[in-house]
Design a protein around this motif. Structure first.
Motif, PDB file in Angstrom:
ATOM      1  N   LEU A  82       0.847  -1.192   0.000  1.00 38.45           N
ATOM      2  CA  LEU A  82       0.000   0.000   0.000  1.00 38.45           C
ATOM      3  C   LEU A  82       0.881   1.239   0.000  1.00 38.45           C
ATOM      4  O   LEU A  82       1.473   1.588   1.030  1.00 38.45           O
ATOM      5  CB  LEU A  82      -0.919  -0.004   1.233  1.00 38.45           C
ATOM      6  CG  LEU A  82      -1.840  -1.221   1.398  1.00 38.45           C
ATOM      7  CD1 LEU A  82      -2.739  -1.032   2.613  1.00 38.45           C
ATOM      8  CD2 LEU A  82      -2.666  -1.467   0.147  1.00 38.45           C
ATOM      9  N   THR A 142      -5.746   7.227  -2.441  1.00 37.57           N
ATOM     10  CA  THR A 142      -5.005   6.581  -1.350  1.00 37.57           C
ATOM     11  C   THR A 142      -5.104   7.356  -0.048  1.00 37.57           C
ATOM     12  O   THR A 142      -4.929   6.772   1.031  1.00 37.57           O
ATOM     13  CB  THR A 142      -3.522   6.435  -1.737  1.00 37.57           C
ATOM     14  OG1 THR A 142      -2.961   7.736  -2.011  1.00 37.57           O
ATOM     15  CG2 THR A 142      -3.363   5.544  -2.960  1.00 37.57           C
ATOM     16  N   PHE A 177       1.886  -2.267   4.898  1.00 33.38           N
ATOM     17  CA  PHE A 177       1.206  -0.990   5.051  1.00 33.38           C
ATOM     18  C   PHE A 177       1.844  -0.212   6.194  1.00 33.38           C
ATOM     19  O   PHE A 177       2.710  -0.726   6.911  1.00 33.38           O
ATOM     20  CB  PHE A 177      -0.292  -1.197   5.334  1.00 33.38           C
ATOM     21  CG  PHE A 177      -0.578  -1.816   6.678  1.00 33.38           C
ATOM     22  CD1 PHE A 177      -1.034  -1.040   7.726  1.00 33.38           C
ATOM     23  CD2 PHE A 177      -0.375  -3.170   6.903  1.00 33.38           C
ATOM     24  CE1 PHE A 177      -1.295  -1.598   8.966  1.00 33.38           C
ATOM     25  CE2 PHE A 177      -0.631  -3.737   8.134  1.00 33.38           C
ATOM     26  CZ  PHE A 177      -1.091  -2.946   9.171  1.00 33.38           C
ATOM     27  N   CYS A 286      -6.492  -1.613   6.907  1.00 31.59           N
ATOM     28  CA  CYS A 286      -5.131  -1.259   6.492  1.00 31.59           C
ATOM     29  C   CYS A 286      -5.137  -0.055   5.565  1.00 31.59           C
ATOM     30  O   CYS A 286      -4.265   0.821   5.660  1.00 31.59           O
ATOM     31  CB  CYS A 286      -4.477  -2.454   5.801  1.00 31.59           C
ATOM     32  SG  CYS A 286      -4.143  -3.857   6.897  1.00 31.59           S
ATOM     33  N   ALA A 290      -3.434   3.384   6.641  1.00 32.06           N
ATOM     34  CA  ALA A 290      -2.400   3.867   5.726  1.00 32.06           C
ATOM     35  C   ALA A 290      -2.721   5.271   5.240  1.00 32.06           C
ATOM     36  O   ALA A 290      -1.823   6.111   5.094  1.00 32.06           O
ATOM     37  CB  ALA A 290      -2.258   2.915   4.540  1.00 32.06           C
TER      38      ALA A 290
END
Length: 347
Positions: A82, A142, A177, A286, A290
């Motif tokens: 990630l 993200t 991550f 996660c 993250a």
């Protein structure tokens, strides 16, 4: 000495960069509170599912993919990294890539064949530039991922995990991550999602407690037997019966502390329903932690960059003042010298 024009140009460009850094810091500051709250709110649900799976693995002899891979001889494993879509986050992406490379090297040394999955444009660019084979990629959002992307990733990874080895299936799932600890500390972690590892699990804890209780009862019985040796064999037998009853009572208490499970309609049906929810919840957690880590890293990096820009502007300003003062001094010296020369000529 650097010219005043060059110094002014560097000051202006540095000031422009400082404004960009400050704007990025303010944006990250406005997002971090929500990202942190969402990540912390998602953690309890994921932890409860993980604890439930660990408890099931400890109390039942499960032959299910959630705790035992059915492709034990399959060397192919999946690794999900990630990363971030955007830069200006300090060492966030580079730390994940470094940890991913270390994990891939470790798996290669163990004779396994890692299949790499990457989430985040920065990580995708890194591995594509270096010619690394990537099984699949995901990009976008993200810093604030949604449930849809978590479901998409979990469905594909779970499908690969459930495939037979001859069809390209994998025997293990890993995820790399960054865990959000606080605003200053973010730690890169490697998590093996499947099969679930029972580390220091309930069964081991129960065994340790039972062994300790049994040892205490044995020591008590030995002491009581020695103290009552003069009272005859009948008294020793009664003590042994009492100790046995105490041991059974302690074991019963342990069973109450860690109850066994009944499954309706069946164990397979329950675990088949839990498996996709477990994988999706872990991946979603996660992704959220993250995202919080990325936002915190960007805020810290932009704050540091803004401070460095201001320090550089102060240093360049001092150099500009020194250069201007030197130029003024030189001009005054030339004027005074010219005036002296004219005065001497008139004399």
């Amino acid at each position: 000495m650097v010219s005043q024009l060059a110094l002014k140009s560097r000051i202006n460009s540095t000031a422009s960069l400082g404004k960009i850094f400050n704007a990025q810091e303010m944006i990250a500051s406005s997002h971090i509170s929500k990202a942190r709250t969402v990540a912390l709110n998602a953690k309890p649900y994921s932890d409860v599912i993980f604890d439930a799976v660990q408890a099931l693995a400890a109390h039942t002899d499960i032959d299910h993919p959630i705790v035992k891979s059915r492709q034990a001889n399959n060397p192919r494993v999946a690794v999900l990294a990630l990363t971030a879509d955007r830069g200006m986050a300090g060492a966030y992406t580079s730390s994940i890539i470094r940890q991913t490379e270390s994990l891939l090297s470790t798996l290669d040394a163990q004779g396994k064949q890692p299949e790499l999955y990457v989430y985040g444009r920065r990580g995708v660019s890194y591995y594509k530039y270096r010619g690394r084979d990537i099984a699949d990629t995901w990009e976008g959002q993200t810093d604030h991922p949604g449930v849809e992307v978590a479901r998409e990733i979990s469905d594909e990874l779970l499908a690969d995990y459930m495939k037979p080895a001859e069809e390209g299936g994998v025997s293990e799932l890993y995820i790399v991550f960054t865990e959000f600890i606080n605003m200053v500390v973010q730690k890169v972690r490697v998590l093996r999602m499947l099969p679930v590892e029972v580390i220091g699990g309930y069964a081991d804890e129960q065994s340790r407690r039972a062994a300790k209780a049994h040892q205490e009862f044995v020591e008590q019985s030995a002491g009581r037997s020695n103290a009552a040796s003069d009272d005859g064999q009948e008294s020793a037998g009664s003590i042994e019966t009492a100790v046995s009853e105490q041991a059974e009572s302690a074991e019963e208490k342990l069973r109450q502390d860690h109850p066994l499970y009944l499954f309706e309609p069946s164990l397979e049906a329950v675990l088949d329903a839990i498996l996709p929810k477990y994988v999706q919840s872990r991946i979603h957690e996660c992704l959220l932690t993250a995202a919080a880590s990325e936002t915190a890293s960007r805020q810290n990096a932009m704050h540091t960059a803004t401070d460095n820009a201001n320090k550089l502007i102060d240093e360049l300003t001092r150099k500009l003042n020194v250069s201007r003062q030197a130029a003024i001094t030189q001009e005054l010296t030339e004027i005074i010298s010219s005036a002296d020369a004219l005065n001497k000529k008139e004399e």
